[in-house]
Design an enzyme around this catalytic site. Sequence first.
Site, PDB file in Angstrom:
ATOM      1  N   ASP A 109      -4.711  -4.931   5.986  1.00 28.34           N
ATOM      2  CA  ASP A 109      -5.075  -5.871   4.766  1.00 28.34           C
ATOM      3  C   ASP A 109      -3.751  -6.574   4.512  1.00 28.34           C
ATOM      4  O   ASP A 109      -2.688  -6.237   4.399  1.00 28.34           O
ATOM      5  CB  ASP A 109      -5.300  -4.923   3.866  1.00 28.34           C
ATOM      6  CG  ASP A 109      -6.036  -5.671   2.292  1.00 28.34           C
ATOM      7  OD1 ASP A 109      -6.594  -6.399   2.838  1.00 28.34           O
ATOM      8  OD2 ASP A 109      -5.776  -5.204   1.101  1.00 28.34           O
ATOM      9  N   HIS A 148      -2.564  -0.983  -3.305  1.00 29.75           N
ATOM     10  CA  HIS A 148      -3.662  -0.397  -3.296  1.00 29.75           C
ATOM     11  C   HIS A 148      -3.376   1.166  -4.159  1.00 29.75           C
ATOM     12  O   HIS A 148      -2.664   1.759  -3.778  1.00 29.75           O
ATOM     13  CB  HIS A 148      -3.966   0.316  -1.842  1.00 29.75           C
ATOM     14  CG  HIS A 148      -4.349  -0.943  -1.081  1.00 29.75           C
ATOM     15  ND1 HIS A 148      -3.791  -0.954   0.245  1.00 29.75           N
ATOM     16  CD2 HIS A 148      -4.574  -2.164  -1.165  1.00 29.75           C
ATOM     17  CE1 HIS A 148      -4.174  -2.100   0.784  1.00 29.75           C
ATOM     18  NE2 HIS A 148      -4.873  -3.074   0.030  1.00 29.75           N
ATOM     19  N   MET A 166      -0.301   1.078   5.134  1.00 30.02           N
ATOM     20  CA  MET A 166      -0.903   1.228   6.543  1.00 30.02           C
ATOM     21  C   MET A 166      -1.964   0.517   6.747  1.00 30.02           C
ATOM     22  O   MET A 166      -2.543   0.034   5.630  1.00 30.02           O
ATOM     23  CB  MET A 166      -1.438   2.700   6.663  1.00 30.02           C
ATOM     24  CG  MET A 166      -2.128   3.110   7.857  1.00 30.02           C
ATOM     25  SD  MET A 166      -2.251   4.959   8.030  1.00 30.02           S
ATOM     26  CE  MET A 166      -3.252   5.036   9.620  1.00 30.02           C
ATOM     27  N   SER A 195       0.742  -1.370   0.057  1.00 35.49           N
ATOM     28  CA  SER A 195       0.048   0.106  -0.191  1.00 35.49           C
ATOM     29  C   SER A 195       0.918   1.326  -0.018  1.00 35.49           C
ATOM     30  O   SER A 195       1.546   1.115  -0.819  1.00 35.49           O
ATOM     31  CB  SER A 195      -1.050  -0.025   1.222  1.00 35.49           C
ATOM     32  OG  SER A 195      -1.794   0.955   1.209  1.00 35.49           O
ATOM     33  N   THR A 196       0.755   2.066   1.068  1.00 35.88           N
ATOM     34  CA  THR A 196       1.424   3.314   0.903  1.00 35.88           C
ATOM     35  C   THR A 196       3.054   3.113   0.918  1.00 35.88           C
ATOM     36  O   THR A 196       3.584   2.210   1.650  1.00 35.88           O
ATOM     37  CB  THR A 196       1.117   4.225   2.378  1.00 35.88           C
ATOM     38  OG1 THR A 196      -0.202   4.402   2.493  1.00 35.88           O
ATOM     39  CG2 THR A 196       1.744   5.546   2.382  1.00 35.88           C
TER      40      THR A 196
END
Length: 364
Positions: free
Chosen positions: A306, A210, A303, A184-185
């Site tokens: 998931d 993501h 973050m 993600s991030t």
Amino acid sequence: MKSDKKKIKVLIVDDSALVRQTLTQIFNSDPEIEVVGAVADPYFAVNRIKEDAPDVISLDIEMPRMDGLTFLRRIMAQHPIPVLIISTLSEKGSETALSALEYGASEVICKPKINTQAALEEATVTLCDAIKATYKAKIFKRREYSPKEFFVPKKFSADAILAKSIDGTAMLKTTDKVIAVGASTGGTEALRVFLSAMPPDCPGIIIVQHMPEVFTKSFAKRLNDICQINVKEAEDGDPVLKGHALIAPGNRHMMLSRNGARYIIKLDDGPLVNRHRPSVDVLFRSTAKYAGTNSVGVIMTGMGDDGAKGLLEMREVGAQTIAQDEESCTVFGMPKVAIDLGATINVVSLDKIAGKVLSLGKSS
């Protein structure tokens, strides 16, 4: 009783008055976020930055007088502040968004289309989570952050998309290995490092990062241009092949499946899982179900949680599992939860993940 907890101060920079109003309402609906200003262009933003010292800037790209990309480069060169790009991303615009990440933006998301109550709820979750992720990902003065939900939409698990395997569906042994990766991030840079180190004969790789719609196609193309392996945005029915990496398209869940002895990709438009679509948990569950011991799971920077439960499911069926270490993560969220859950066998730095994957992927 009044809370003393510091709110995340957000400055909105967008030339549309309607967008500024909508984003202000959405952000202020979360008790941990406070909009300290909403301005029409970067010139106005400079003064507000001096007055209000925002923690995060939400920034549009296409604006009059000065475009968002130019403003972003100046901010990062002179006075770095965490930046979330919120823009109308076309195929052309997604290339610009990739440049924004290279120039220092922490996240890029699409301006949401809010035409139903369900769309508003999804947009609120996505936007507020993005602000919190951007805030936590800042390079300086990093701190731990435990967000509280200002409302609790139903949080779906991977059960909403795919049932957990209980009957040993996966083949016990095959010559084909599958590498499943979730991020993600900070994941765009992490994936660049990881995939650039992969040789042409590496096992097939399937990835959930993501990111918004239209963005994944350009992201995959850019990676394809710099990597030895083939990288593309996944399409329904794509085979998982050696020397190929498939990236889940934005806003669609991606699952591993099987057609005889051949691994293939299935896409799904189901609900948000762990507040995301695509979801890493969905990818990992399907990998556990259909590849089992023939797979390696990798959870990278990001973050939230998931992917943690899905990685545990992979480990429980005999797959090898890897988490990126804290030092090399932009945000040590997803890997930390996976480690705490006991889902990871190996914890390694970003620059060593590719080598570890290749070693495990070759083991019988």
